[in-house]
Design an enzyme around this catalytic site. Structure first.
Site, PDB file in Angstrom:
ATOM      1  N   HIS A  59      10.751  71.350  75.666  1.00  0.00           N
ATOM      2  CA  HIS A  59       9.379  71.055  75.236  1.00  0.00           C
ATOM      3  C   HIS A  59       9.300  70.895  73.711  1.00  0.00           C
ATOM      4  O   HIS A  59       8.789  69.888  73.204  1.00  0.00           O
ATOM      5  CB  HIS A  59       8.445  72.169  75.713  1.00  0.00           C
ATOM      6  N   HIS A  96       8.637  67.404  71.194  1.00  0.00           N
ATOM      7  CA  HIS A  96       7.672  67.238  70.107  1.00  0.00           C
ATOM      8  C   HIS A  96       8.271  66.501  68.903  1.00  0.00           C
ATOM      9  O   HIS A  96       7.531  66.010  68.050  1.00  0.00           O
ATOM     10  CB  HIS A  96       7.170  68.600  69.617  1.00  0.00           C
ATOM     11  N   ASP A 149      -8.105  75.921  68.184  1.00  0.00           N
ATOM     12  CA  ASP A 149      -7.390  76.712  69.188  1.00  0.00           C
ATOM     13  C   ASP A 149      -8.076  76.680  70.549  1.00  0.00           C
ATOM     14  O   ASP A 149      -7.429  76.887  71.579  1.00  0.00           O
ATOM     15  CB  ASP A 149      -7.333  78.175  68.730  1.00  0.00           C
TER      16      ASP A 149
HETATM   17  N1  BES Z   1       2.662  73.280  69.466  1.00  0.00           N
HETATM   18  C1  BES Z   1       2.593  74.229  70.505  1.00  0.00           C
HETATM   19  C2  BES Z   1       2.082  75.559  70.042  1.00  0.00           C
HETATM   20  C3  BES Z   1       0.699  75.536  69.429  1.00  0.00           C
HETATM   21  C4  BES Z   1      -0.310  74.740  69.917  1.00  0.00           C
HETATM   22  C5  BES Z   1       0.431  76.336  68.341  1.00  0.00           C
HETATM   23  C6  BES Z   1      -1.570  74.745  69.305  1.00  0.00           C
HETATM   24  C7  BES Z   1      -0.812  76.343  67.752  1.00  0.00           C
HETATM   25  C8  BES Z   1      -1.821  75.544  68.239  1.00  0.00           C
HETATM   26  C9  BES Z   1       3.941  74.400  71.186  1.00  0.00           C
HETATM   27  O1  BES Z   1       4.678  73.248  71.286  1.00  0.00           O
HETATM   28  C10 BES Z   1       3.687  74.827  72.602  1.00  0.00           C
HETATM   29  O2  BES Z   1       3.090  74.074  73.318  1.00  0.00           O
HETATM   30  N2  BES Z   1       4.140  76.016  72.964  1.00  0.00           N
HETATM   31  C11 BES Z   1       4.016  76.528  74.301  1.00  0.00           C
HETATM   32  C12 BES Z   1       5.295  76.297  75.021  1.00  0.00           C
HETATM   33  C13 BES Z   1       5.291  75.552  76.221  1.00  0.00           C
HETATM   34  C14 BES Z   1       4.156  74.896  76.827  1.00  0.00           C
HETATM   35  C15 BES Z   1       6.604  75.354  76.891  1.00  0.00           C
HETATM   36  C16 BES Z   1       3.777  78.013  74.217  1.00  0.00           C
HETATM   37  O3  BES Z   1       3.890  78.580  73.147  1.00  0.00           O
HETATM   38  O4  BES Z   1       3.504  78.615  75.238  1.00  0.00           O
HETATM   39 ZN    ZN Z   2       3.750  71.906  72.710  1.00  0.00          ZN
END
Ligand code: BES
Ligand code: ZN
Length: 648
Positions: free
Chosen positions: A340, A344, A420
């Site tokens: 994932h 990105h 968020d």
């Molecule tokens: N970019 C995101 C994390 C994020 C999103 C941080 C919005 C702050 C604001 C990251 O790529 C993500 O999606 N992380 C997921 C992992 C997943 C869906 C495999 C998570 O942290 O759970």
């Molecule tokens: Zn993500």
């Protein structure tokens, strides 16, 4: 630098165009006058395009989460020079910017909870002021400039309210010897540790000089050191333009271990080997991602495994993904997270959502790409199970938004809200379902050609929903005469009827197995012996709503779910224990330990929500009082809201 980059792309474009001019010369007789005339026309033609490409005016669309006005003056490059002071838990230093100045008399940066000491324009002190404070956005930092100012420097320090930074005591790290610091910029937190134009539409290159205590190593979303320096002085360079939310720093007693010549792991000493084994497929992931949608643009793909309070599963900081240690299960079963974050590198870091209302363009595309990497490397069964888990998450999310259906639209309107709020299963799993439905409608071959060109055409630029729709119409739907209800998917609540059906044979077997165990009051372990983590997660999440406590106990006794070493299985089991009032096997103490140790927002908020739903907010608050100081601000913000917690 940003302009330079766009110029390079333009030149490539131009080169293609020149080949079209060649036949013209052949037709025309060799005539000096005509050549001069023609080259004159060419120069005019070119300078027109050139100006359009480089002028900032009207390039940036309005967005609600930044005070900056980049159409007037935009930052293009950052030189950061900071000292990381662990004793006082403060970052102190200066941020210098090159700016693209559209004859402005003022440049506005975003800032939140920063102390601004002094500001200079082209090396001379200049006047500045902080505008009204907004709870979400912070304060605009308004700096006086001249219409030809090229560079500004802000001398500043962070304060204890800074939300991006989490300062960890040695006790909160894995090795417990040294303190640790990491930043989290997305969505609008970079402004809490660097004064900056904090909009995803901004793209800057950066260099940084970072001073840390000499026993520690600093790493950033940039070219990184592989060993410690003797004096704790580190320099960094990010030569490709990135959005400010992707600037990241981690400082700790960490080591590096390479997986291939372009992938590797940073982690604390006792974690490095484990993480290296767990993520040993990283090079294969990069290779299969490249085979799908084009060359990896960032040279290096490393992962840093952070202490367990890291608030996300992963964060796609360019060149250096930040990851939670909770995905190290010992059997590589949770490594889709790496796929994932890697995805990105195309959807998000290369082609970036222009505003946080378009967040689904980052995450929906990334989940789609993640599934394709997982399918390519581990086969359809694994990918189907992952997609099916996401489909259930989506169902539950839509149910949770039944009072506010607008929140189930892909294109959001987050004005006045924290971005968020958009970080939920809608962007991820409805976004995925939309793209998967498109794929099935168009056929994979055509869809892949389309996606590859989408990444290529929009590399190092931003995209908003309407721009995407226009591109989709032109390059996939109209091109192949396909009728598709794109607007319904994007601008309406809920899920359209033409959704792709996501099914998993493995999960159907799991569902039958649950029924059999419950009906016969016994478990047959031969049926579960080859189950993967995903099957166990599906098993635990799909107990009958009225499951009896005896059956919970029967499952726990047979499979020791309370003591699962897999954080995902444990988390969903704890949720069920709370839902069904199960207290065997010392599970209450385990839940408390888990909530105190782990700060991953998705995990802990799932458990706190379960307490609340089952009228056990008092139990949750008792635990939260002990755990809260271990959490990063993004986690406390969310959990404060869930539990109605107010700080004394
Ligand atoms: N970019 C995101 C994390 C994020 C999103 C941080 C919005 C702050 C604001 C990251 O790529 C993500 O999606 N992380 C997921 C992992 C997943 C869906 C495999 C998570 O942290 O759970
Ligand atoms: Zn993500």
């Amino acid at each position: 630098m940003y302009t330079n980059f766009r110029h390079v792309l333009f030149i490539i474009d131009f080169k293609r165009k020149t080949t079209n001019f060649v036949p013209l010369f052949k037709i025309l007789k060799f005539d000096m006058k005509k050549i001069i005339l023609l080259s004159g026309c060419l120069i005019i033609l070119l300078s027109g395009c050139y100006n359009k490409k480089s002028a900032p005016a009207s390039d940036y669309i309005e967005e609600p989460h930044s005070f900056s006005k980049p159409n007037e003056a935009a930052i293009t490059h950052l030189d950061l020079d900071i000292n990381v002071d662990f004793d006082n838990e403060i970052i102190h230093g200066k941020a210098s910017y090159l700016i693209k100045n559209n004859k402005a008399s003022q440049i506005i940066l975003d800032s939140k909870f920063l102390t601004i000491e002094k500001v200079q324009a082209d090396g001379k002190d200049t006047a500045f002021s902080l505008g009204d404070f907004d709870e979400q956005l912070g304060s605009p930092l308004k700096i006086d400039i001249n219409n030809d100012t090229k560079q500004i420097t802000v001398f500043y320090k962070t304060t204890h309210k800074t939300e991006a930074l989490q300062w960890l005591k040695p006790q909160q790290t894995t090795d417990k010897k040294h303190p640790f610091l990491f930043t989290q910029g997305q969505a609008i937190l970079t402004r809490t540790w660097i004064p900056i134009q904090d909009s995803p539409q901004i793209r800057i290159t950066y260099n940084a000089k970072v001073k840390v205590p000499s026993q520690l190593m600093a790493v950033m979303s940039a070219e990184n050191p592989k060993t410690k320096t003797p004096d704790g002085q580190y320099t960094f360079k990010m030569a490709q333009p990135i959005s400010p939310y992707l600037i990241a720093l981690a400082v700790g007693d960490i080591e590096y271990k390479a997986i291939s010549n372009r992938t590797g792991i940073y982690a604390e000493k006792s974690m490095v080997e484990k993480a290296h084994d767990e993520f040993s497929d990283m090079e294969n992931m990069v290779a299969s991602a490249e085979a799908l949608y084009g060359t990896y643009a960032w040279e290096q793909f490393d992962v840093i495994v952070l202490p367990p309070s890291f608030p996300f599963g992963g964060m796609e900081n360019p060149r250096l993904t930040f990851a939670t240690p909770t995905v190290i299960a010992g059997d590589k079963s949770l490594t889709s997270l790496i796929a994932h974050e890697l995805a990105h590198s195309w959807s998000g870091n290369l082609v970036t959502n222009a505003t946080w209302d378009d967040f689904w363009l980052n995450e929906g595309f990334t989940v789609y790409f993640e599934m394709r990497i997982m399918e390519a490397l581990y086969g359809k069964d694994r990918a189907n199970m992952l997609a099916r888990i996401g489909r259930q998450d989506l169902e539950e999310e839509i149910e949770s938004f039944k009072e506010t259906p607008d929140d189930t639209k892909l294109k959001l309107n987050l004005k006045g809200r924290n971005p968020d709020d958009g970080m939920n299963s809608i962007a991820y799993d409805k976004g995925y379902l939309f793209l998967r439905t498109l794929e099935e409608t168009a056929g994979r071959e055509k869809f892949d050609v389309f996606l590859k060109s989408y990444f290529q055409k929009h590399a190092f630029s931003t995209i908003h929903t309407e721009k995407f729709v226009a591109f989709l119409n032109e390059n996939l739907l109209e091109k192949h005469d396909i009728t598709f209800n794109t607007n319904e998917w994007i601008y309406n609540a809920g899920i359209p009827d033409n959704q792709a059906i996501i099914s998993s044979d493995k999960f159907e077997t799991v569902e039958k197995t649950i029924q059999q165990f419950v009906k016969t009051n016994t478990v047959d372990k031969t049926l579960t012996k080859d189950w993967t983590t995903q099957e166990w997660v599906h098993f635990v999440r799909n107990f009958p709503n009225d499951i009896k406590t005896e059956h919970m106990a029967m499952f726990d006794e047979a499979f020791n779910l309370t003591n699962s070493n897999n954080s995902y299985i444990a988390m969903v089991w704890y949720e069920q224990a709370i839902n069904h009032d199960y207290h065997g096997n010392d599970v209450d103490a385990k839940i408390e330990d888990f909530l105190i140790k782990v700060g991953r927002r998705w995990y802990v908020s799932t458990i706190y929500k379960a307490f609340k739903r089952n009228d056990k907010t008092d139990v949750a608050l008792a635990i939260y009082n002990k755990a809260r100081s271990n959490y990063h601000a993004v986690t406390t913000n969310t959990v404060d809201g869930i539990l109605g917690y107010k700080q004394e």
